[in-house]
Design a protein around this motif. Sequence first.
Motif, PDB file in Angstrom:
ATOM      1  N   UNK A 112      33.322  41.239  23.919  1.00 31.34           N
ATOM      2  CA  UNK A 112      34.110  42.468  23.832  1.00 31.34           C
ATOM      3  C   UNK A 112      33.575  43.434  24.884  1.00 31.34           C
ATOM      4  N   UNK A 113      34.438  43.843  25.799  1.00 31.59           N
ATOM      5  CA  UNK A 113      33.962  44.627  26.929  1.00 31.59           C
ATOM      6  C   UNK A 113      34.370  46.092  26.827  1.00 31.59           C
ATOM      7  N   UNK A 114      33.688  46.899  27.569  1.00 33.79           N
ATOM      8  CA  UNK A 114      33.985  48.333  27.615  1.00 33.79           C
ATOM      9  C   UNK A 114      33.909  48.793  29.061  1.00 33.79           C
ATOM     10  N   UNK A 172      34.552  55.289  31.655  1.00 31.17           N
ATOM     11  CA  UNK A 172      34.210  56.334  30.680  1.00 31.17           C
ATOM     12  C   UNK A 172      33.298  57.370  31.345  1.00 31.17           C
ATOM     13  N   UNK A 173      32.400  56.889  32.179  1.00 31.78           N
ATOM     14  CA  UNK A 173      31.494  57.809  32.876  1.00 31.78           C
ATOM     15  C   UNK A 173      32.273  58.780  33.758  1.00 31.78           C
ATOM     16  N   UNK A 196      40.855  45.012  28.510  1.00 32.53           N
ATOM     17  CA  UNK A 196      40.129  46.183  28.975  1.00 32.53           C
ATOM     18  C   UNK A 196      39.786  46.048  30.458  1.00 32.53           C
ATOM     19  N   UNK A 197      39.868  47.163  31.155  1.00 32.82           N
ATOM     20  CA  UNK A 197      39.339  47.225  32.513  1.00 32.82           C
ATOM     21  C   UNK A 197      37.839  47.379  32.356  1.00 32.82           C
ATOM     22  N   UNK A 198      37.073  46.502  32.974  1.00 30.50           N
ATOM     23  CA  UNK A 198      35.619  46.547  32.800  1.00 30.50           C
ATOM     24  C   UNK A 198      34.922  47.311  33.905  1.00 30.50           C
ATOM     25  N   UNK A 199      35.531  47.291  35.044  1.00 28.20           N
ATOM     26  CA  UNK A 199      34.913  47.964  36.195  1.00 28.20           C
ATOM     27  C   UNK A 199      36.059  48.538  37.020  1.00 28.20           C
TER      28      UNK A 199
END
Lengths: 397, 397, 397, 397
Positions: free
Chosen positions: C97-99, C104-105, D77-80
């Motif tokens: 599960x990625x974020x 967000x930063x 999700x977009x991870x980067x």
Amino acid sequence: MANVHYRIGKSVQDNYIELVERKGIGHPDSLIDGIMEEISRELSKKYLDEFGVIMHHNVDKGLIVGGEAKVEFGGGVVEKPTEIYLAGRAVHEVEGKAMNVEGIAMESARKYLMENCRHLDVDRHVVLFPRIRKGSADLVSIFKNKGEVPLANDTSFGTGFAPYTPLESVVLETERYLNSKRYKDEHPYVGEDIKVMGLREGTKLKVAVAAAFVSKHVESLKDYIEKKEGVFEDIKKFISRMYDDEFELFINTGDDYKSGSVYITKTGLSMEMGDDGEVGRGNRANGLITPYRKMSLEAAAGKNPVSHVGKIYNVLANELTRDIVEQFDFVDSATFTIVSQIGVPINKPMNADLEVVLSKGYNLEDVRPKLNYVVEGWMENITEITERIVYGKTTVF
Amino acid sequence: MANVHYRIGKSVQDNYIELVERKGIGHPDSLIDGIMEEISRELSKKYLDEFGVIMHHNVDKGLIVGGEAKVEFGGGVVEKPTEIYLAGRAVHEVEGKAMNVEGIAMESARKYLMENCRHLDVDRHVVLFPRIRKGSADLVSIFKNKGEVPLANDTSFGTGFAPYTPLESVVLETERYLNSKRYKDEHPYVGEDIKVMGLREGTKLKVAVAAAFVSKHVESLKDYIEKKEGVFEDIKKFISRMYDDEFELFINTGDDYKSGSVYITKTGLSMEMGDDGEVGRGNRANGLITPYRKMSLEAAAGKNPVSHVGKIYNVLANELTRDIVEQFDFVDSATFTIVSQIGVPINKPMNADLEVVLSKGYNLEDVRPKLNYVVEGWMENITEITERIVYGKTTVF
Amino acid sequence: MANVHYRIGKSVQDNYIELVERKGIGHPDSLIDGIMEEISRELSKKYLDEFGVIMHHNVDKGLIVGGEAKVEFGGGVVEKPTEIYLAGRAVHEVEGKAMNVEGIAMESARKYLMENCRHLDVDRHVVLFPRIRKGSADLVSIFKNKGEVPLANDTSFGTGFAPYTPLESVVLETERYLNSKRYKDEHPYVGEDIKVMGLREGTKLKVAVAAAFVSKHVESLKDYIEKKEGVFEDIKKFISRMYDDEFELFINTGDDYKSGSVYITKTGLSMEMGDDGEVGRGNRANGLITPYRKMSLEAAAGKNPVSHVGKIYNVLANELTRDIVEQFDFVDSATFTIVSQIGVPINKPMNADLEVVLSKGYNLEDVRPKLNYVVEGWMENITEITERIVYGKTTVF
Amino acid sequence: MANVHYRIGKSVQDNYIELVERKGIGHPDSLIDGIMEEISRELSKKYLDEFGVIMHHNVDKGLIVGGEAKVEFGGGVVEKPTEIYLAGRAVHEVEGKAMNVEGIAMESARKYLMENCRHLDVDRHVVLFPRIRKGSADLVSIFKNKGEVPLANDTSFGTGFAPYTPLESVVLETERYLNSKRYKDEHPYVGEDIKVMGLREGTKLKVAVAAAFVSKHVESLKDYIEKKEGVFEDIKKFISRMYDDEFELFINTGDDYKSGSVYITKTGLSMEMGDDGEVGRGNRANGLITPYRKMSLEAAAGKNPVSHVGKIYNVLANELTRDIVEQFDFVDSATFTIVSQIGVPINKPMNADLEVVLSKGYNLEDVRPKLNYVVEGWMENITEITERIVYGKTTVF
């Protein structure tokens, strides 16, 4: 092969107008092509060493953000380094075994710059900023099995021709002459950033050379003018030996002696003063920009030499047509165009097209078997193209 | 001097607790301090060469963004280079004469890394990204006149003390011992990233050393354990020679032999595995972090050594107190604290404060003239601090 | 608790000299502290939403590379945006599960800047460049089990005190007054970049305020001088209400009316003109820099609020001492210092130290049980500190 | 005009093979073209507002470094974030009046992305990194005098043709149809990253569409297949209305239902998963890549629309030939090619070349005056091209 078409074509030479350009080795677009291609070649070799096969990579997105320099006769200073962004994708890891892709990229770029730019102090004049992301899992799989002919990664297109027209030869060879080790040794004041434009109207050529001079080897405006005139004479002599008809030569036409604004640089490279460069914006795989011919937009430099069909087909088309005109005297010129079929082995193109101009007295039907033999030979051994690229035996820009 | 206060202080030694830390030369915070200070020193020298004076600069904003590495006994690989951002401000040009500030910064950083990190391959393991903006016109003017004592650029504060307490000596010298050329030559498997923490409770010391080992010199877990035990014994012997009372020693307490997770690195530097660093976050100017003492938050590294009063006052306070305890046997320890007055020459502080602990039988009134003589001498020759900094005759981290 | 020491301390107030500084909310060092702390808080909340626990992160390496601006009365222009590098490490993925940590930063940084800098046009004045690497597997594991008290990640140190001395209150409150919504609404020409330095000599204070004015609200030099005098009077009145003894006030002492060089900015922030900032270089967790007191060098902003013992202990020490002086009239002041033990739960410190100054007539032995009760209460509920941090109920800079 | 040549050309339609490609609005190469062109247009307008003339700029070096994403049916999700480098040169200041060029660049890029990419959250999915250096003094001067026809900055070349062949129309219109507001409103699951390749063999077309689907609007593989089949039918119907002869249609041929690997994205854009883009690597100024026709390699997007002769000539050639085929029924098709002369007004080309295919019964000599009249009209009003570009009345990619 079923889907190769053979046709009688038309010679570019017959157009009243012909326009040809070569961005020399030190032009920012060529420099970044050269850097990214060097990275691809080094990665390929390292992959072979580490994994036994060339892993997936396309490091074909390079960007040069030019620096700032204050140049004066006898010297000057680079005020702000040039930034070089090294981007693309590459496999960083296979089955837990990792490779420092970005480190190899930086090292290759440094090496390339040091070998090709005599007056560049890489430590002080260049910032290298690698942005090479990991290749996606899908693309990695293309290379799973050694020995096999790889599948085309895309519907793509390549084209090439032989021989060069006289104008093309003049443009290409003039740059090579000026950037040859021999010429440089004798004329250290000539920088690497050289651009040659050639225009033919009928049989008359106009050749414009833009060549960066190196400030520390030029004492004064007077000295500049003398040296430039010397170079002008050298080129004139050089072209005369190649081209019998009339030609006009121009060199550094942007110079303005009155204001003292002439083309001198600290490093022999215009990127020091803000000229930017991007991969794929310069020469085609055969070293030239030839807008009056069929051209591929493919940015070959930095693409992987195994399965990137755009790169391979462009190189193939150049090599194949050169082979044909060398082997068969009766072929005056040849143009080969080839379209891939995504997901199909790259030696099974969707379509290929060989246009030839034959010497008087020959007709297509008679020579077709011979041509076909050569074409089929190249298609069968298409994976040799990969080797030629990796070991630097062919040009890609 | 009117505004210097002399007081009898209290010895840190009298506290039941004392805590001291040293981030060794290869710790990311020290590494970036070292790099930025090297840049400041190189810039200072180049400014002197070019312009006869040190021009304004504060290159005290460095950032290390750690890389990625996969390490294993016997080797491993750096997977992603460490990025080092070199930031700050500096004069790039004076009266039309320019200097390649960012180029000098990169070159100095490379040199520093090559000299201080034996196992780092700068070309492949490090990305240098300079972001040094032009100094504002205002600040430039501080340096206009040579010879003069510069004006304080800020209301700032410096503090220093001498001598080191036994714990401080143990912490400082242990790191220096492990990072000495001699020790490294004999123990190539010890990396440069070494952190020493010391705690004193009463007279008992606890010393914890975290030392990165270099994977290519460590064959196996067994080998690691043996080598680590050897290092442990070396340190124990070393400290024993310095400290007579009881001490406990710990080394790489984070190791977990069961899972095989031990402190090995490819380059001897934890930044390879993501440890970041920033200027001013590590040692104070005297090489230590001493939370039980008065400390300045000033990030000295990279600041200009001419007018940056925070940097100069911290170094001054260290040098001055060392001088006092060396000259006067009756001074057991000394702490000097000095506050500048913005816009006033830096040898005219707003306030200074010398606290001393005197040997039995001495009182402040009697020795005050002697102390004052030394203090005034340092204030008069304050510009020598600049020279000591530029030529590396004092530490700033 | 066994390893808490209780001692009678000395009041800072008794020193002849006291020096205190506050870098206001818009100072580059505070701004980057604020941004990185906001990022940590947002990440913490998102981790809680996604995974039920706060995952490992330390986003405490921020760097502001100041921009360029040309300011004039009535307006001016930002010529080059300020660059903000957001660095550190954080868990990007848990069990597949990625974020989007960097996303967000950036979003948090934008939000923070928009909320705290009225005259900053984030889209045009700021470049956000995230460099947040993945946390290492080791560190991730600290958080595996919910509810447990986390283990100390390091041998670390925290310190705090209460109450503020009069000088500390003056410095802190003056900045808060000038940066209050109310003051800003009435005096829109006062920017957010405000620095307050306070010096006490005996009972006399010297307070120096550096406050950026906002150019579009200042018509002319005359207008500037009038407005500055107004602000001067406001502050004077404000301090008079807090402090009975003599004080001297200075404001923007760097102004030079003759040359017209005064402290006006386009955005109310000095970073627009090249002032850089770094996390951890400004205020300590209690909002002040107090060199005459024991200080931690810990950069609290951006550190994870669960297991980063340096951050937690500094906040704890502030909260605990405030609690003590509020609860017990007989405690005039308190200073708490606490040292962790790596690998041991953070509520089992290696050592802690409470120094108090008691009202006349009280002695330590009598009040020790009361003090101990409070200290033990905080240690038992130490995980509440995490919550206070995440939900912004305490300061960290 | 003396140096315009009129010739009878050959129709591309007569080739047995024709290959055409369009990289849709959301393809990384088109996206960066669009962004940099938007920046050029916004800068042009701001220059006009501030200085009354469009100042020199060439912001034609953009680079997209694709991000990382984990996509699943229903979301992901977009991870980067994707990094977008905005590079080139532009005048930042004229006679002391400055402009925030990089700020305008970022703002324009944001705006463009928000308007053209419905599923992109610019704050979280994109990093914008401007690297726009100051234009050199020399180049600035080109624009000194208003009203004048600017001088060519280079020996450059432009080419264009009209009308589109049936295949070209099919390729171009198919992408526009799928990216139309109307289609998107009804089919929100179709992303913006759409690439259309068309191949003609004789009269038979093969059209391959690669269209990114948007994960949150696709519940499952079954849903994907159904929706894809729906889109397939839509396109089929659409092309049928345009093209009477036989054609074959392919859509997302890379899909592998067995492994579940299909073309879904979080944002509708392949750059989220690492696809990079560079200015000038995609469509020519007329919106297509047409390797079987004469093409210019010029990267038009981002170039200044006043004096950049490569950009202007390509747009001119498209507009001029469209005008001719619209005005004159007897012209079946036209191709215009034009070469500049460095340092000479851009309406005085070194050479121009109009090739026409005339309807049966017409001959060149008869219609030449009419053609000439149109050509001369365009050359006289060449500066209108600038306006068309600035106000978005023509395409450049």
